[in-house]
Design a protein around this motif. Structure first.
Motif, PDB file in Angstrom:
ATOM      1  N   GLN A   1      31.085  29.877  32.631  1.00  0.00           N
ATOM      2  CA  GLN A   1      30.829  29.575  34.042  1.00  0.00           C
ATOM      3  C   GLN A   1      32.172  29.548  34.763  1.00  0.00           C
ATOM      4  O   GLN A   1      32.993  28.657  34.534  1.00  0.00           O
ATOM      5  N   CYS A   2      32.402  30.540  35.626  1.00  0.00           N
ATOM      6  CA  CYS A   2      33.696  30.689  36.285  1.00  0.00           C
ATOM      7  C   CYS A   2      33.514  31.042  37.751  1.00  0.00           C
ATOM      8  O   CYS A   2      32.503  31.640  38.138  1.00  0.00           O
ATOM      9  N   GLU A   3      34.515  30.677  38.535  1.00  0.00           N
ATOM     10  CA  GLU A   3      34.664  31.175  39.895  1.00  0.00           C
ATOM     11  C   GLU A   3      36.128  31.556  40.070  1.00  0.00           C
ATOM     12  O   GLU A   3      36.991  31.093  39.315  1.00  0.00           O
ATOM     13  N   TYR A   4      36.396  32.424  41.036  1.00  0.00           N
ATOM     14  CA  TYR A   4      37.789  32.813  41.243  1.00  0.00           C
ATOM     15  C   TYR A   4      38.207  32.504  42.680  1.00  0.00           C
ATOM     16  O   TYR A   4      37.391  32.485  43.605  1.00  0.00           O
TER      17      TYR A   4
ATOM     18  N   ASN B   1      34.490  21.187  45.779  1.00  0.00           N
ATOM     19  CA  ASN B   1      33.166  21.376  46.359  1.00  0.00           C
ATOM     20  C   ASN B   1      32.262  22.176  45.431  1.00  0.00           C
ATOM     21  O   ASN B   1      31.064  21.895  45.303  1.00  0.00           O
ATOM     22  N   ASP B   2      32.836  23.183  44.766  1.00  0.00           N
ATOM     23  CA  ASP B   2      32.045  24.064  43.901  1.00  0.00           C
ATOM     24  C   ASP B   2      31.660  23.392  42.591  1.00  0.00           C
ATOM     25  O   ASP B   2      30.577  23.637  42.044  1.00  0.00           O
ATOM     26  N   PHE B   3      32.554  22.565  42.043  1.00  0.00           N
ATOM     27  CA  PHE B   3      32.344  22.021  40.696  1.00  0.00           C
ATOM     28  C   PHE B   3      32.210  20.491  40.657  1.00  0.00           C
ATOM     29  O   PHE B   3      32.002  19.924  39.586  1.00  0.00           O
ATOM     30  N   SER B   4      32.368  19.819  41.805  1.00  0.00           N
ATOM     31  CA  SER B   4      32.211  18.363  41.943  1.00  0.00           C
ATOM     32  C   SER B   4      33.405  17.557  41.449  1.00  0.00           C
ATOM     33  O   SER B   4      33.651  16.457  41.933  1.00  0.00           O
TER      34      SER B   4
ATOM     35  N   GLU C   1      46.001  23.632  49.047  1.00  0.00           N
ATOM     36  CA  GLU C   1      45.131  22.513  49.427  1.00  0.00           C
ATOM     37  C   GLU C   1      43.708  22.996  49.678  1.00  0.00           C
ATOM     38  O   GLU C   1      42.729  22.363  49.240  1.00  0.00           O
ATOM     39  N   THR C   2      43.559  24.128  50.382  1.00  0.00           N
ATOM     40  CA  THR C   2      42.237  24.685  50.632  1.00  0.00           C
ATOM     41  C   THR C   2      41.543  25.054  49.330  1.00  0.00           C
ATOM     42  O   THR C   2      40.338  24.829  49.145  1.00  0.00           O
ATOM     43  N   CYS C   3      42.310  25.624  48.402  1.00  0.00           N
ATOM     44  CA  CYS C   3      41.761  26.011  47.100  1.00  0.00           C
ATOM     45  C   CYS C   3      41.245  24.794  46.336  1.00  0.00           C
ATOM     46  O   CYS C   3      40.129  24.814  45.794  1.00  0.00           O
ATOM     47  N   ILE C   4      42.030  23.740  46.279  1.00  0.00           N
ATOM     48  CA  ILE C   4      41.611  22.536  45.555  1.00  0.00           C
ATOM     49  C   ILE C   4      40.338  21.964  46.173  1.00  0.00           C
ATOM     50  O   ILE C   4      39.399  21.561  45.462  1.00  0.00           O
TER      51      ILE C   4
END
Length: 257
Positions: free
Chosen positions: A61-64, A84-87, A76-79
Motif C-alpha cells: 500500500q503506497c502513495e507517492y 491526511n492520507d494515512f492518519s 510541510e505540505t507533503c507531511i
C-alpha cells in the motif's frame, strides 16, 4: 512481543525520501515487505509512479508525493498530505542525497550549497515536520541515511562537501535523538559503504575503483542488494525501542580500520 513479530511493521506508516531510484527503492521495498504502508517521496514524478506500481505488484500500500526536499513549503505540505492520507506517521527514512566530485580548491560555492541543501537541510526539514506529528502521537522512528564517509576521509574521490554533509547528518542524529527521547521517538542513522545507486553506478564497475575497494575494505567488496535490510528493520521496528542516537555503519568493516 514474540521474536517473530518484533520486526513486523503491520499498520505502520513510513516515509522514504529519495524513493525514486537506487537505495530508496530498496529501502521502500523492505518496509513494504515488512508490512508498512509507504509514502514515496522524490522530485521525479514519473519515476515515483513506476516505483509505486512495482510495489503494488508486491501487495504494498503506497502513495507517492513529488517534493523538493530542500523546499520548506513543499515539505510541510507533503507531511500534511501524508498525515491526511494515512492518519499517522510512524517511520521516517531520510534517504534523499546528492554528491559532487570536485577538489576543495576548485569546489564551487553553488555545488557546495546544493549538497548541503539536499543532504542536511532536507533531513532537517523532513525531521522537523514529521517530528511534529510524531510528538503528538508520542511515537516515532527516524532513520537518517548517512554514509561511512561521514566518519572517515577519502583518497579516491574528492568529495569534501559530501563528507561534510554526512558528518552533519551524524551529529544532527545525535542532537535530535537526545532532544526527542522523552517523546518516545528514536533517531538513528545508517552509514552505508559503497552500494550500487545512481550516485555510484558510473564508478562501481571501474577496475581501478574495485582495486581501491579490495585494498581498503576488510571484506574486499561493495555492498549487495539486501544488505541494508537488517539495519533498516532494526531501527524502524520496536526491536530498537531502547536504541537511539546511534550510527550503524554497514560498510564491510571499512570504518573499523
Amino acid at each position: 512481543m514474540s521474536k517473530e513479530s518484533i520486526f513486523n511493521l503491520d499498520n505502520k506508516t513510513a516515509i522514504v525520501t529519495g524513493a525514486s531510484s537506487g537505495l530508496g527503492v530498496q529501502l521502500a521495498t523492505t518496509l513494504v515487505e515488512a508490512g508498512a504502508r509507504v509514502a514515496l517521496v522524490a522530485r521525479r514524478e514519473e519515476k515515483l509512479k513506476q516505483v509505486k506500481d512495482m510495489l503494488a505488484q508486491k501487495g504494498g500500500q503506497c502513495e507517492y508525493y513529488p517534493v523538493d526536499v530542500t523546499n520548506p513549503e513543499q515539505v510541510e505540505t507533503c507531511i500534511n498530505a501524508i498525515r491526511n492520507d494515512f492518519s499517522r506517521i510512524d517511520i521516517l527514512v531520510n534517504n534523499a542525497g546528492y554528491a559532487t566530485i570536485e577538489p576543495i580548491e576548485e569546489h564551487t560555492l553553488d555545488n557546495w550549497h546544493k549538497v548541503m541543501a539536499t543532504n542536511v537541510t532536507g533531513v532537517f526539514l523532513f525531521t522537523k515536520y514529521a517530528g511534529q506529528v510524531m510528538i503528538e502521537q508520542h511515537y516515532g522512528k527516524i532513520i537518517n541515511i548517512s554514509s561511512m564517509y561521514g566518519a572517515v576521509g577519502n583518497v579516491f574521490m574528492t568529495s569534501s562537501s559530501y563528507h561534510a554533509s554526512k558528518g552533519a547528518v551524524n551529529t544532527f542524529t545525535l542532537a535530535s535523538a537526545a532532544e526527542w527521547a522523552g517523546h518516545n521517538i528514536t533517531v538513528n542513522a545508517i552509514g552505508p559503504g559503497f552500494f550500487r545507486s545512481e550516485m555510484t553506478e558510473n564508478i562501481i564497475e571501474d577496475h581501478e575503483f574495485m582495486d581501491f575497494v579490495k585494498n581498503k575494505c576488510p571484506m574486499q567488496r561493495t555492498g549487495k542488494e539486501g544488505e541494508l535490510e537488517g539495519a533498516l528493520l532494526l531501527f524502524a521496528s520496536d526491536a530498537s525501542s531502547y536504541i537511539t542516537g546511534q550510527i550503524l555503519y554497514v560498510d564491510g568493516g571499512w570504518t573499523s580500520v
